[in-house]
Design a protein around this motif. Structure first.
Motif, PDB file in Angstrom:
ATOM      1  N   LEU A  82      -4.153   7.623   4.232  1.00 17.87           N
ATOM      2  CA  LEU A  82      -5.392   7.974   3.161  1.00 17.87           C
ATOM      3  C   LEU A  82      -5.986   6.625   2.097  1.00 17.87           C
ATOM      4  O   LEU A  82      -6.566   6.510   1.944  1.00 17.87           O
ATOM      5  CB  LEU A  82      -4.474   8.621   2.311  1.00 17.87           C
ATOM      6  CG  LEU A  82      -4.207   9.873   2.329  1.00 17.87           C
ATOM      7  CD1 LEU A  82      -3.432  10.653   1.848  1.00 17.87           C
ATOM      8  CD2 LEU A  82      -5.326  10.977   1.972  1.00 17.87           C
ATOM      9  N   ALA A  83      -5.125   5.512   1.651  1.00 19.76           N
ATOM     10  CA  ALA A  83      -5.101   4.229   1.050  1.00 19.76           C
ATOM     11  C   ALA A  83      -4.636   3.081   1.910  1.00 19.76           C
ATOM     12  O   ALA A  83      -3.623   3.225   2.261  1.00 19.76           O
ATOM     13  CB  ALA A  83      -5.367   5.343   0.350  1.00 19.76           C
ATOM     14  N   HIS A  84      -4.894   2.024   1.993  1.00 18.10           N
ATOM     15  CA  HIS A  84      -4.168   0.914   1.753  1.00 18.10           C
ATOM     16  C   HIS A  84      -4.733   0.393   0.526  1.00 18.10           C
ATOM     17  O   HIS A  84      -5.518  -0.251   0.112  1.00 18.10           O
ATOM     18  CB  HIS A  84      -4.589   0.161   3.026  1.00 18.10           C
ATOM     19  CG  HIS A  84      -3.896  -0.990   3.681  1.00 18.10           C
ATOM     20  ND1 HIS A  84      -2.531  -1.671   4.278  1.00 18.10           N
ATOM     21  CD2 HIS A  84      -4.480  -2.334   3.351  1.00 18.10           C
ATOM     22  CE1 HIS A  84      -2.611  -2.570   4.013  1.00 18.10           C
ATOM     23  NE2 HIS A  84      -3.623  -3.486   3.936  1.00 18.10           N
ATOM     24  N   SER A  85      -3.679  -0.671   0.048  1.00 21.03           N
ATOM     25  CA  SER A  85      -4.227  -2.103  -1.004  1.00 21.03           C
ATOM     26  C   SER A  85      -3.068  -2.825  -0.276  1.00 21.03           C
ATOM     27  O   SER A  85      -2.098  -3.307  -0.389  1.00 21.03           O
ATOM     28  CB  SER A  85      -4.063  -1.208  -2.048  1.00 21.03           C
ATOM     29  OG  SER A  85      -3.608  -2.185  -3.308  1.00 21.03           O
ATOM     30  N   GLU A  86      -3.766  -4.275  -0.889  1.00 20.63           N
ATOM     31  CA  GLU A  86      -3.211  -5.736  -0.534  1.00 20.63           C
ATOM     32  C   GLU A  86      -3.137  -6.385  -2.378  1.00 20.63           C
ATOM     33  O   GLU A  86      -4.713  -6.171  -2.564  1.00 20.63           O
ATOM     34  CB  GLU A  86      -3.639  -7.025   0.659  1.00 20.63           C
ATOM     35  CG  GLU A  86      -4.216  -6.306   2.129  1.00 20.63           C
ATOM     36  CD  GLU A  86      -4.132  -6.665   3.195  1.00 20.63           C
ATOM     37  OE1 GLU A  86      -3.874  -8.233   2.658  1.00 20.63           O
ATOM     38  OE2 GLU A  86      -4.864  -6.334   4.374  1.00 20.63           O
ATOM     39  N   SER A  87      -3.120  -7.178  -2.320  1.00 23.29           N
ATOM     40  CA  SER A  87      -2.520  -8.134  -3.421  1.00 23.29           C
ATOM     41  C   SER A  87      -1.665  -9.380  -3.599  1.00 23.29           C
ATOM     42  O   SER A  87      -1.296  -9.644  -2.702  1.00 23.29           O
ATOM     43  CB  SER A  87      -2.032  -7.179  -5.014  1.00 23.29           C
ATOM     44  OG  SER A  87      -2.463  -5.868  -5.226  1.00 23.29           O
ATOM     45  N   ALA A  88      -2.641 -10.675  -4.681  1.00 21.82           N
ATOM     46  CA  ALA A  88      -1.587 -11.711  -4.315  1.00 21.82           C
ATOM     47  C   ALA A  88      -1.787 -12.380  -5.879  1.00 21.82           C
ATOM     48  O   ALA A  88      -2.260 -11.451  -6.618  1.00 21.82           O
ATOM     49  CB  ALA A  88      -2.474 -12.783  -3.157  1.00 21.82           C
ATOM     50  N   TRP A  89      -0.418 -12.493  -6.310  1.00 20.56           N
ATOM     51  CA  TRP A  89      -0.602 -13.811  -7.377  1.00 20.56           C
ATOM     52  C   TRP A  89      -0.322 -14.938  -6.965  1.00 20.56           C
ATOM     53  O   TRP A  89       0.355 -14.985  -6.048  1.00 20.56           O
ATOM     54  CB  TRP A  89       0.683 -12.838  -8.365  1.00 20.56           C
ATOM     55  CG  TRP A  89       0.687 -11.257  -8.232  1.00 20.56           C
ATOM     56  CD1 TRP A  89      -0.259 -10.554  -9.243  1.00 20.56           C
ATOM     57  CD2 TRP A  89       1.129 -10.258  -7.596  1.00 20.56           C
ATOM     58  NE1 TRP A  89       0.197  -9.486  -9.309  1.00 20.56           N
ATOM     59  CE2 TRP A  89       0.349  -9.080  -8.086  1.00 20.56           C
ATOM     60  CE3 TRP A  89       1.787 -10.091  -5.668  1.00 20.56           C
ATOM     61  CZ2 TRP A  89       1.138  -7.760  -7.831  1.00 20.56           C
ATOM     62  CZ3 TRP A  89       2.241  -9.188  -5.613  1.00 20.56           C
ATOM     63  CH2 TRP A  89       1.669  -7.786  -6.170  1.00 20.56           C
TER      64      TRP A  89
END
Length: 134
Positions: A82-89
């Protein structure tokens, strides 16, 4: 805020935010564990409770750090197909970013982002003008 339970190796995680668009602060409690307890590296699995779907566990990897001023962190999670998320900080210890005596900090951070294929142009600086120190 993060606190390690030395008996279990589990880190209790408390994240909070005060959105600019409203006066309502939000917070969430979760846990973090080493992705592979046999390796002492900055790869964690972080779990937060989420209404309806019960909980989400995501990867939280410290890609690099100088241990004094900055760290670059990457995270991802999927909800099946359904969904895939990638984040970086880019995490820094000082509100104004790298200190004057650490001019190489930005160059080192850029090097990490380039190495990992993360465009710096995708980052948005967080306004910390009225944040309370804890």
């Amino acid at each position: 805020m993060y606190s390690l339970n030395p008996d279990t190796g589990v880190v209790d995680v408390f994240n909070s935010q005060e959105p600019v668009s409203s006066s309502t602060a939000r917070s969430i409690n979760g846990t973090a564990v080493l992705e592979d307890s046999n390796k002492m590296e900055g790869k964690l699995l972080v779990t937060f409770p989420i209404p309806i779907i019960q909980r989400i566990t995501s990867k939280y990897w410290v890609l690099d750090t100088d241990y004094s001023n900055w760290a670059v962190v990457w995270s991802c999670f999927s909800l099946g197909s359904l969904a895939h998320s990638e984040s970086a900080w880019i995490l820094v210890r000082h509100r104004d970013g790298a200190k004057e005596d650490n001019d190489n900090g930005d160059l080192e951070i850029d090097s990490v982002l380039n190495r990992e294929g993360i465009p710096r142009s995708r980052f948005k600086k967080t306004d910390q003008e009225n944040c309370l120190m804890q």
